[in-house]
Enzyme design. Structure first.
Site, PDB file in Angstrom:
ATOM      1  N   PRO A 150      20.600   3.505  -0.711  1.00  0.00           N
ATOM      2  CA  PRO A 150      21.467   2.327  -0.721  1.00  0.00           C
ATOM      3  C   PRO A 150      20.992   1.255  -1.695  1.00  0.00           C
ATOM      4  O   PRO A 150      21.734   0.336  -2.014  1.00  0.00           O
ATOM      5  CB  PRO A 150      21.407   1.827   0.730  1.00  0.00           C
ATOM      6  CG  PRO A 150      20.193   2.447   1.316  1.00  0.00           C
ATOM      7  CD  PRO A 150      20.001   3.744   0.608  1.00  0.00           C
TER       8      PRO A 150
ATOM      9  N   ASP B  30      43.473  10.369 -12.367  1.00  0.00           N
ATOM     10  CA  ASP B  30      42.764   9.943 -11.164  1.00  0.00           C
ATOM     11  C   ASP B  30      42.462   8.448 -11.221  1.00  0.00           C
ATOM     12  O   ASP B  30      42.347   7.854 -12.301  1.00  0.00           O
ATOM     13  CB  ASP B  30      41.410  10.672 -11.041  1.00  0.00           C
ATOM     14  CG  ASP B  30      41.567  12.116 -10.617  1.00  0.00           C
ATOM     15  OD1 ASP B  30      42.639  12.480 -10.142  1.00  0.00           O
ATOM     16  OD2 ASP B  30      40.587  12.867 -10.769  1.00  0.00           O
TER      17      ASP B  30
ATOM     18  N   ARG C 277      34.069  18.813  -9.614  1.00  0.00           N
ATOM     19  CA  ARG C 277      35.486  18.925  -9.975  1.00  0.00           C
ATOM     20  C   ARG C 277      35.750  18.590 -11.443  1.00  0.00           C
ATOM     21  O   ARG C 277      36.826  18.872 -11.963  1.00  0.00           O
ATOM     22  CB  ARG C 277      36.341  18.041  -9.072  1.00  0.00           C
ATOM     23  CG  ARG C 277      36.136  16.567  -9.234  1.00  0.00           C
ATOM     24  CD  ARG C 277      36.859  15.765  -8.153  1.00  0.00           C
ATOM     25  NE  ARG C 277      38.296  15.921  -8.214  1.00  0.00           N
ATOM     26  CZ  ARG C 277      39.090  15.215  -9.024  1.00  0.00           C
ATOM     27  NH1 ARG C 277      38.561  14.331  -9.843  1.00  0.00           N
ATOM     28  NH2 ARG C 277      40.389  15.400  -9.010  1.00  0.00           N
TER      29      ARG C 277
ATOM     30  N   GLU D  78      12.715   5.730   6.426  1.00  0.00           N
ATOM     31  CA  GLU D  78      12.764   4.563   5.545  1.00  0.00           C
ATOM     32  C   GLU D  78      12.771   4.938   4.072  1.00  0.00           C
ATOM     33  O   GLU D  78      12.715   4.068   3.204  1.00  0.00           O
ATOM     34  CB  GLU D  78      11.570   3.640   5.827  1.00  0.00           C
ATOM     35  CG  GLU D  78      11.572   3.022   7.212  1.00  0.00           C
ATOM     36  CD  GLU D  78      12.796   2.156   7.447  1.00  0.00           C
ATOM     37  OE1 GLU D  78      13.079   1.272   6.602  1.00  0.00           O
ATOM     38  OE2 GLU D  78      13.485   2.360   8.470  1.00  0.00           O
TER      39      GLU D  78
END
Length: 273
Positions: free
Chosen positions: A92, A176, A161, A119
């Site tokens: 993150p 897209d 993809r 962690e």
């Protein structure tokens, strides 16, 4: 493309055997190898974590298992002729994952993923392998998961993809959301298929008009509308030069105006549709 994934939950990566990614593996377009990190532990409990230096809650993944696992993955790849490895670290605290990065990664021949738990991984592991190959620390969103495996699935599908031959129609990803070119900073608009009427709801007449120019314009207008409503930040960061005259008309109707600096800003009196 070769993909190596080192994880303490190999079963979490089973979705890589289905859908487009699974078919690409079956055709030999993707060589996916999932490795159980606990194979590189040497105590009776297969320990992969320990308490953090400096104190605090949670546990930190140890250097030794990760170092040995990555060394072996690299060695086997080089022995089989792979080259140009890139380390992808889901976290993150990483760079936001977007279509631009998906395209960049799709052009690499070999990706190695390190989905962590607890962690995270002792920082020395990342610093060590950054001396051997490019490292991308990547975040799939502003939230925290229990582990990085779900992020690996997201990144792999977005990247796979884009590989030649994976999609049935090579042009499928051209329009897209976020696709390089005209859609780089826009969300794709609504789509429709048969039947022409369902529960009293029809489809826009322009889509059955056969007029390709008008259809293209309608799709562009709808992309602008959806982006302005759901992701106004994308409009704000675009240079005004990215929009043609008709784009500007639609944005004006939606409450946006160009500023002297060359970008659009949302007028305070703008009303959302």
């Amino acid at each position: 493309m070769r993909l190596d994934v080192v994880t303490i939950f190999p079963e979490y990566l089973e979705p890589l055997n289905v859908s487009l990614v699974g078919k690409a593996r079956a055709r030999g377009q993707l060589d996916v190898r999932v490795h159980d990190l606990r194979r590189w532990t040497y105590d009776r409990h297969n320990t992969v974590d320990d308490t953090p230096y400096g104190g605090g809650p949670g546990m930190v993944m140890k250097t030794e298992p990760w170092g040995d696992a990555l060394d072996d993955a690299l060695a086997s790849g080089y022995e089989e002729g792979a080259h140009g490895p890139v380390l992808v670290v889901p976290t993150p605290s990483g760079r936001p994952f977007n279509q631009e990065l998906a395209v960049e990664l799709s052009e690499r021949p070999w990706l190695i993923f390190t989905p962590a738990r607890y962690e995270g991984i002792d920082r020395r592991v990342i610093d060590e392998y950054a001396t051997r190959m490019p490292v991308h620390e990547v975040s799939i969103g502003d939230y925290v998961l229990a582990g990085g495996e779900a992020a690996v699935l997201v990144i792999t599908e977005a990247v796979a993809r884009l590989l030649p031959g994976v999609l049935g129609n090579a042009e499928s990803h051209r329009d897209d959301s976020f696709a390089p070119g005209a859609m780089a900073d826009l969300l794709e608009g609504p789509v429709y298929t048969k039947p022409p009427e369902w529960r009293g709801r029809g489809i826009p007449d322009v889509l059955i008009s056969g007029h390709h120019g008008k259809i293209a314009r309608w799709r562009r207008d709808e992309a602008l509308r959806r982006t302005a409503l759901n992701r106004p930040d994308l409009i704000e960061r675009c240079e005004a030069s990215a929009f043609d005259k008709k784009d500007r008309e639609i944005l004006s109707i939606l409450g946006w105006s160009p500023e002297p600096g060359g970008r659009f800003w949302r007028r305070p009196e703008a009303v959302e549709e």
